[in-house]
Design an enzyme around this catalytic site. Structure first.
Site, short mmCIF file in Angstrom:
data_model
loop_
_atom_site.label_atom_id
_atom_site.label_comp_id
_atom_site.label_asym_id
_atom_site.label_seq_id
_atom_site.Cartn_x
_atom_site.Cartn_y
_atom_site.Cartn_z
N GLU A 55 -2.16 -17.76 0.70
CA GLU A 55 -0.72 -17.52 0.59
C GLU A 55 -0.28 -16.48 1.62
O GLU A 55 0.76 -16.61 2.26
CB GLU A 55 -0.37 -17.00 -0.81
CG GLU A 55 -0.52 -18.03 -1.90
CD GLU A 55 0.74 -18.86 -2.08
OE1 GLU A 55 1.83 -18.27 -2.09
OE2 GLU A 55 0.62 -20.08 -2.20
N GLN A 56 -1.10 -15.43 1.78
CA GLN A 56 -0.75 -14.39 2.75
C GLN A 56 -0.82 -14.94 4.17
O GLN A 56 0.04 -14.67 5.00
CB GLN A 56 -1.71 -13.20 2.63
CG GLN A 56 -1.47 -12.39 1.37
CD GLN A 56 -2.32 -11.14 1.31
OE1 GLN A 56 -3.41 -11.08 1.87
NE2 GLN A 56 -1.84 -10.14 0.61
N ILE A 71 -8.43 -5.33 9.18
CA ILE A 71 -9.18 -5.97 8.09
C ILE A 71 -8.34 -5.86 6.81
O ILE A 71 -8.07 -4.76 6.33
CB ILE A 71 -10.55 -5.30 7.88
CG1 ILE A 71 -11.36 -5.29 9.18
CG2 ILE A 71 -11.32 -5.99 6.76
CD1 ILE A 71 -12.73 -4.63 9.07
N SER A 122 -6.57 -14.41 1.68
CA SER A 122 -5.59 -15.06 0.82
C SER A 122 -4.83 -16.11 1.62
O SER A 122 -4.20 -15.79 2.62
CB SER A 122 -4.62 -14.02 0.24
OG SER A 122 -3.38 -14.62 -0.05
N SER A 177 0.87 -1.18 0.00
CA SER A 177 0.00 0.00 0.00
C SER A 177 0.91 1.23 0.00
O SER A 177 2.13 1.10 0.18
CB SER A 177 -0.90 -0.01 1.24
OG SER A 177 -0.14 -0.26 2.41
N GLY A 217 -2.84 -8.33 4.70
CA GLY A 217 -1.75 -8.64 3.77
C GLY A 217 -0.80 -9.65 4.37
O GLY A 217 -1.21 -10.67 4.93
N CYS A 221 -0.87 3.32 -12.57
CA CYS A 221 -1.23 3.81 -11.24
C CYS A 221 -0.33 4.99 -10.85
O CYS A 221 -0.80 6.01 -10.35
CB CYS A 221 -1.13 2.69 -10.20
SG CYS A 221 -2.35 1.40 -10.49
N LEU A 251 -8.36 -4.74 15.45
CA LEU A 251 -8.74 -5.62 14.33
C LEU A 251 -8.16 -5.00 13.06
O LEU A 251 -8.41 -3.82 12.77
CB LEU A 251 -10.27 -5.69 14.21
CG LEU A 251 -10.81 -6.35 12.93
CD1 LEU A 251 -10.44 -7.84 12.88
CD2 LEU A 251 -12.33 -6.18 12.83
C1 LIG Z 1 -3.80 -4.35 -1.06
S1 LIG Z 1 -3.80 -5.61 0.17
C2 LIG Z 1 -3.31 -4.62 1.53
C3 LIG Z 1 -2.58 -5.41 2.55
C4 LIG Z 1 -2.05 -4.64 3.74
N1 LIG Z 1 -3.08 -3.91 4.40
C5 LIG Z 1 -0.89 -3.75 3.36
O1 LIG Z 1 -1.02 -2.54 3.42
O2 LIG Z 1 0.17 -4.30 3.04
C6 LIG Z 1 -5.56 -5.97 0.46
C7 LIG Z 1 -5.82 -6.99 1.52
O3 LIG Z 1 -7.24 -7.07 1.74
C8 LIG Z 1 -7.59 -8.44 1.91
N2 LIG Z 1 -9.02 -8.64 1.61
C9 LIG Z 1 -9.67 -8.41 0.45
N3 LIG Z 1 -10.97 -8.75 0.55
C10 LIG Z 1 -11.16 -9.20 1.81
C11 LIG Z 1 -12.28 -9.71 2.51
N4 LIG Z 1 -13.46 -9.85 1.92
N5 LIG Z 1 -12.12 -10.04 3.82
C12 LIG Z 1 -10.92 -9.92 4.42
N6 LIG Z 1 -9.80 -9.46 3.80
C13 LIG Z 1 -9.92 -9.12 2.51
C14 LIG Z 1 -6.67 -9.18 0.97
O4 LIG Z 1 -6.62 -10.56 1.28
C15 LIG Z 1 -5.37 -8.41 1.23
O5 LIG Z 1 -4.76 -8.95 2.38
#
Ligand SMILES: C[S@@+](CC[C@H](N)C(=O)[O-])C[C@H]1O[C@@H](n2cnc3c(N)ncnc32)[C@H](O)[C@@H]1O
Length: 432
Positions: A243-244, A216, A241, A179, A219, A407, A214
């Site tokens: 893998e994550q 959400i 994910s 991000s 990553g 982007c 929490l």
């Molecule tokens: C762009 S990544 C950002 C990861 C982290 N926050 C970072 O800044 O490095 C988006 C994250 O949102 C999670 N995600 C997407 N949809 C989701 C859902 N419905 N419930 C939970 N997590 C979700 C993905 O699995 C991923 O981990």
């Protein structure tokens, strides 16, 4: 902040071997013919070019320049096949991106070229026409089908985040934060800039050892690790994910933070428990418009009285939101299936309709995202041989190049924003 851009990346990407233009298939030959027919109209439209300068090399060897002599910025576009004109005129950004992936055109500076294209979009009349809309109906249907139900979200997320942890490790910083960072100087180390972003959330949410947070969309666990280590708080991080989950869990164990950080494979709709603070960094883009009310209702249900929510999200300017939300774009088709960027008004409307949440703070850090993306792209091309060794082919590499460059250009020109929001309930005393 605009001075923070990294320019080394352009040369690196440009040093790559020129894409091999595949021999035209029968459909390719038709596209070439159609493109050659449309080419004069495109060149005529380019005469309205207003900002910067563009030099265009055509397949027949002729060179055309548009914009004032000596004007900056300048980019060079090399069209290898006339099919590019057909793809671009008939299918807009999806066509342009696909023909880049096919190697039909190249440029000395991809983010710079896209920046120029965005800045001159209105002048050359490339707002989406009815014909583009018609040609892209199959893409719109495809996007519409990639809904973010629980199962749909898992499928959409798998397509991006489960590509390969090794791929993401090759171009992200060692913390594997995916991000926008916040830089304090042009040459600052990316990991430090990512930590500054985390610290801004830590301060704004007043994180401390008594908090259970929490996260959400955690990553690969970078924020959870940082917050537990820096503020001594407990963090429950959720991702969908696999893998994550695997990598984040082992990173937590390796850091010896297993008593404070818990990473779970869990959809935001299924979280249980009560939390003092909620953080969500660039996850909202994956939620989808029809699910925004559920997202905010979930935050509201899970947040203890007096708690705060910190959100970082890429945003679409309000005036473009409705037009954008009507059609599928290249990013949605190839990079983030099911994704949709919110606008600030839409978010406020959604919060007002279902919760007592109000904005306590808003910052737009878009120029920092341009810098972050330039760093990712530079690192990606420095390690492009390792990317190939993982099994990703040239088409994938050009696709990733187009993704990162588009982007970067969109944030630099502020066609997109990156919002950091702090949200709390109206009529509540914040916890001291
Ligand atoms: C762009 S990544 C950002 C990861 C982290 N926050 C970072 O800044 O490095 C988006 C994250 O949102 C999670 N995600 C997407 N949809 C989701 C859902 N419905 N419930 C939970 N997590 C979700 C993905 O699995 C991923 O981990």
């Amino acid at each position: 902040m605009n001075g923070y851009e990294s320019h080394g990346v352009h040369d690196l990407a440009h040093d790559l071997p020129t894409p091999v233009v595949e021999a035209p298939t029968p459909t390719g030959r038709w596209r070439d013919l159609l493109g050659a027919t449309l080419r004069p109209a495109v060149l005529r439209a380019l005469r309205n070019w207003q900002t910067g300068r563009l030099t265009v090399h055509l397949p027949d060897g002729t060179v055309h320049a548009v914009g004032e002599a000596g004007a900056e910025p300048h980019a060079t576009l090399r069209v290898a096949r006339d099919a590019f004109f057909a793809d671009f005129v008939l299918r807009g950004d999806i066509g342009a991106g696909e023909s880049y992936m096919a190697g039909d055109w190249s440029t000395d500076d991809l983010p710079g070229f896209i920046e120029l294209a965005l800045l001159n979009q209105q002048a050359v009349g490339r707002d989406d026409s009815w014909i583009t809309a018609l040609m892209n109906v199959p893409n719109d249907i495809g996007h519409w089908l990639r809904k973010n139900t629980r199962q749909g979200s898992r499928r959409n997320i798998r397509r991006h985040y489960d590509l390969s942890n090794d791929l993401f490790a090759l171009f992200l910083d060692p913390s594997m934060t995916y991000s926008a960072a916040v830089f304090d100087s042009p040459g600052e180390d990316l990991t430090r800039a990512q930590e500054r972003k985390f610290a801004r959330f830590g301060e704004a949410l007043r994180l401390g050892p008594a908090d259970h947070v929490l996260e959400i969309g955690c990553g690969w666990g970078a924020f959870a690790l940082y917050a537990a280590r820096t503020y001594g708080c407990r963090v429950t991080g959720i991702t969908i994910s696999r893998e994550q989950l695997d990598l984040a869990t082992s990173r937590v164990a390796a850091a010896g933070l297993g008593d404070r950080v818990d990473i779970r494979l869990c959809d935001y709709r299924d979280v249980t428990g009560a939390f003092d603070k909620i953080v969500s960094i660039e996850m909202l883009e994956a939620v989808g418009r029809e699910h925004w009310p559920v997202f905010f209702a979930t935050c509201d249900e899970r947040l203890r009285p007096g708690g705060l929510v910190g959100i970082q999200t890429i945003s679409m300017p309000d005036h473009r939101f409705e037009a954008y939300a009507r059609h599928c774009d290249w990013i949605q088709k190839y990079i983030f299936p099911g994704g949709l960027l919110p606008s600030i008004s839409e978010l406020c409307r959604t919060m007002a309709a279902g919760t007592r949440f109000t904005l306590r703070r808003v910052d737009d850090i878009a120029p920092h995202y341009a810098t972050t993306l330039a760093r990712w792209r530079a690192t990606f091309f420095l390690r492009v041989d390792a990317v190939r060794a993982l099994g990703f082919d040239d088409r994938f590499i050009r696709m990733w190049d187009f993704y990162l460059a588009t982007c970067e250009a969109a944030f630099r020109t502020r066609f997109l924003g990156t919002l950091q929001l702090v949200v709390g309930r109206a009529g509540e005393r914040p916890v001291p």
